[in-house]
Design an enzyme around this catalytic site. Structure first.
Site, PDB file in Angstrom:
ATOM      1  N   THR A 119       5.305   1.750  -0.958  1.00 60.03           N
ATOM      2  CA  THR A 119       4.554   3.003  -0.878  1.00 60.03           C
ATOM      3  C   THR A 119       4.157   3.297   0.557  1.00 60.03           C
ATOM      4  O   THR A 119       3.991   2.362   1.368  1.00 60.03           O
ATOM      5  CB  THR A 119       3.281   2.907  -1.739  1.00 60.03           C
ATOM      6  OG1 THR A 119       2.415   4.022  -1.457  1.00 60.03           O
ATOM      7  CG2 THR A 119       2.509   1.634  -1.442  1.00 60.03           C
ATOM      8  N   ASP A 120       3.989   4.578   0.870  1.00 55.92           N
ATOM      9  CA  ASP A 120       3.501   4.933   2.208  1.00 55.92           C
ATOM     10  C   ASP A 120       2.044   4.522   2.411  1.00 55.92           C
ATOM     11  O   ASP A 120       1.537   4.532   3.532  1.00 55.92           O
ATOM     12  CB  ASP A 120       3.677   6.427   2.479  1.00 55.92           C
ATOM     13  CG  ASP A 120       2.842   7.307   1.556  1.00 55.92           C
ATOM     14  OD1 ASP A 120       2.298   6.795   0.568  1.00 55.92           O
ATOM     15  OD2 ASP A 120       2.767   8.522   1.810  1.00 55.92           O
ATOM     16  N   GLU A 121       1.374   4.135   1.329  1.00 56.09           N
ATOM     17  CA  GLU A 121      -0.021   3.669   1.440  1.00 56.09           C
ATOM     18  C   GLU A 121      -0.139   2.441   2.344  1.00 56.09           C
ATOM     19  O   GLU A 121      -1.212   2.175   2.897  1.00 56.09           O
ATOM     20  CB  GLU A 121      -0.576   3.327   0.053  1.00 56.09           C
ATOM     21  CG  GLU A 121      -0.838   4.526  -0.835  1.00 56.09           C
ATOM     22  CD  GLU A 121      -2.261   5.024  -0.732  1.00 56.09           C
ATOM     23  OE1 GLU A 121      -3.041   4.462   0.047  1.00 56.09           O
ATOM     24  OE2 GLU A 121      -2.591   5.985  -1.445  1.00 56.09           O
TER      25      GLU A 121
ATOM     26  N   LYS B 289       0.591  -4.103  -2.176  1.00 60.19           N
ATOM     27  CA  LYS B 289       1.960  -3.629  -1.945  1.00 60.19           C
ATOM     28  C   LYS B 289       2.479  -4.122  -0.587  1.00 60.19           C
ATOM     29  O   LYS B 289       3.662  -4.450  -0.453  1.00 60.19           O
ATOM     30  CB  LYS B 289       2.024  -2.104  -2.018  1.00 60.19           C
ATOM     31  CG  LYS B 289       1.738  -1.533  -3.396  1.00 60.19           C
ATOM     32  CD  LYS B 289       2.770  -1.966  -4.438  1.00 60.19           C
ATOM     33  CE  LYS B 289       4.089  -1.236  -4.254  1.00 60.19           C
ATOM     34  NZ  LYS B 289       5.066  -1.558  -5.344  1.00 60.19           N
TER      35      LYS B 289
ATOM     36  N   TYR C  98      -5.059  -1.707  -3.606  1.00 60.65           N
ATOM     37  CA  TYR C  98      -3.710  -1.398  -4.074  1.00 60.65           C
ATOM     38  C   TYR C  98      -2.704  -1.493  -2.935  1.00 60.65           C
ATOM     39  O   TYR C  98      -1.679  -2.173  -3.028  1.00 60.65           O
ATOM     40  CB  TYR C  98      -3.675  -0.002  -4.693  1.00 60.65           C
ATOM     41  CG  TYR C  98      -2.295   0.614  -4.721  1.00 60.65           C
ATOM     42  CD1 TYR C  98      -1.261   0.025  -5.448  1.00 60.65           C
ATOM     43  CD2 TYR C  98      -2.022   1.779  -3.997  1.00 60.65           C
ATOM     44  CE1 TYR C  98       0.012   0.585  -5.446  1.00 60.65           C
ATOM     45  CE2 TYR C  98      -0.756   2.345  -3.999  1.00 60.65           C
ATOM     46  CZ  TYR C  98       0.261   1.747  -4.730  1.00 60.65           C
ATOM     47  OH  TYR C  98       1.514   2.286  -4.725  1.00 60.65           O
TER      48      TYR C  98
END
Length: 217
Positions: free
Chosen positions: A94-96, A125, A121
């Site tokens: 994810t770009d998170e 990741k 979260y």
């Protein structure tokens, strides 16, 4: 899929009769099951989408995110390493993992940008990505990593922002915002994301990371 709270098997009704489809209920953290499926189905490609993904939930029950996103990924990698037929392992991140940047006006993140996750979260990741990289470097497992923007589309669970706002508006309720509402994110339609994964599947190079993004924040 383990059919967690946000899953609905009926979403797959339209493909359920296809000859190249098979649904198996199970948890990726169960090594015996994963090993059995890889051997029984003669799997050559793994596209690892399975994860706990809702940021808000990670502030409350973060252990579930560690179990699914880190340990589950580790199980998949170890099973894939021990399976001679695996030709491609695509890890969906994810770009998170990039964090929020120094300001909201920051330039788009590139694949070389340092990872600075800002919530549990995103941290799980990012940790999973390091496991994937280690299996590529230590065991030559043919891994590819993708980092995508937010996805929206039909049948999405209503905790996500677009279906949540839609439901609130349809009921005449006020929209729920974080902070003062100045945060910006990019959203991609699910069919566009599927096309991106089709490209990564057939043209992606092992050991590489690919952003899946847009410029319509």
């Amino acid at each position: 899929d383990r059919l967690d709270y946000c899953s609905c098997l009926e979403n797959l009704d339209e493909i359920s009769k296809l000859p190249n489809y098979r649904f198996i209920k199970g948890d990726i953290a169960t090594a015996d099951l994963v090993n059995f499926v890889l051997l029984e189905e003669k799997i050559d490609t793994i596209m690892h989408f399975a994860a706990q993904t809702h940021v808000d939930n990670s502030f409350g029950n973060s252990f579930a995110f560690t179990h699914s996103n880190i340990y589950g990924t580790h199980v998949l990698l170890e099973c894939a390493k021990n399976c001679d037929t695996i030709k491609r392992f695509i890890h969906v991140s994810t770009d998170e993992v990039y964090g929020e940047g120094e300001t909201f006006e920051t330039d788009p993140m590139t694949e070389e940008h340092i990872l600075e996750p800002t919530n549990p979260y995103a941290a799980t990741k990012a940790a999973a990505e390091f496991l994937v990289k280690s299996y590529y470097r230590s065991f030559k497992l043919p891994c590819v990593i993708s980092r995508g923007n937010n996805v929206y589309g039909p049948h999405q669970f209503p905790e996500k922002l677009i279906p949540k706002f839609t439901n609130q508006l349809m009921r005449g309720k006020k929209l729920t915002l974080h902070g003062d509402g100045s945060n910006t994110r990019n959203f991609l339609f699910v069919k566009d994301v599927a096309k991106a994964f089709d490209v990564i599947l057939h043209k992606g190079q092992a050991g590489q990371i690919y952003n899946i993004g847009g410029d319509n924040e």
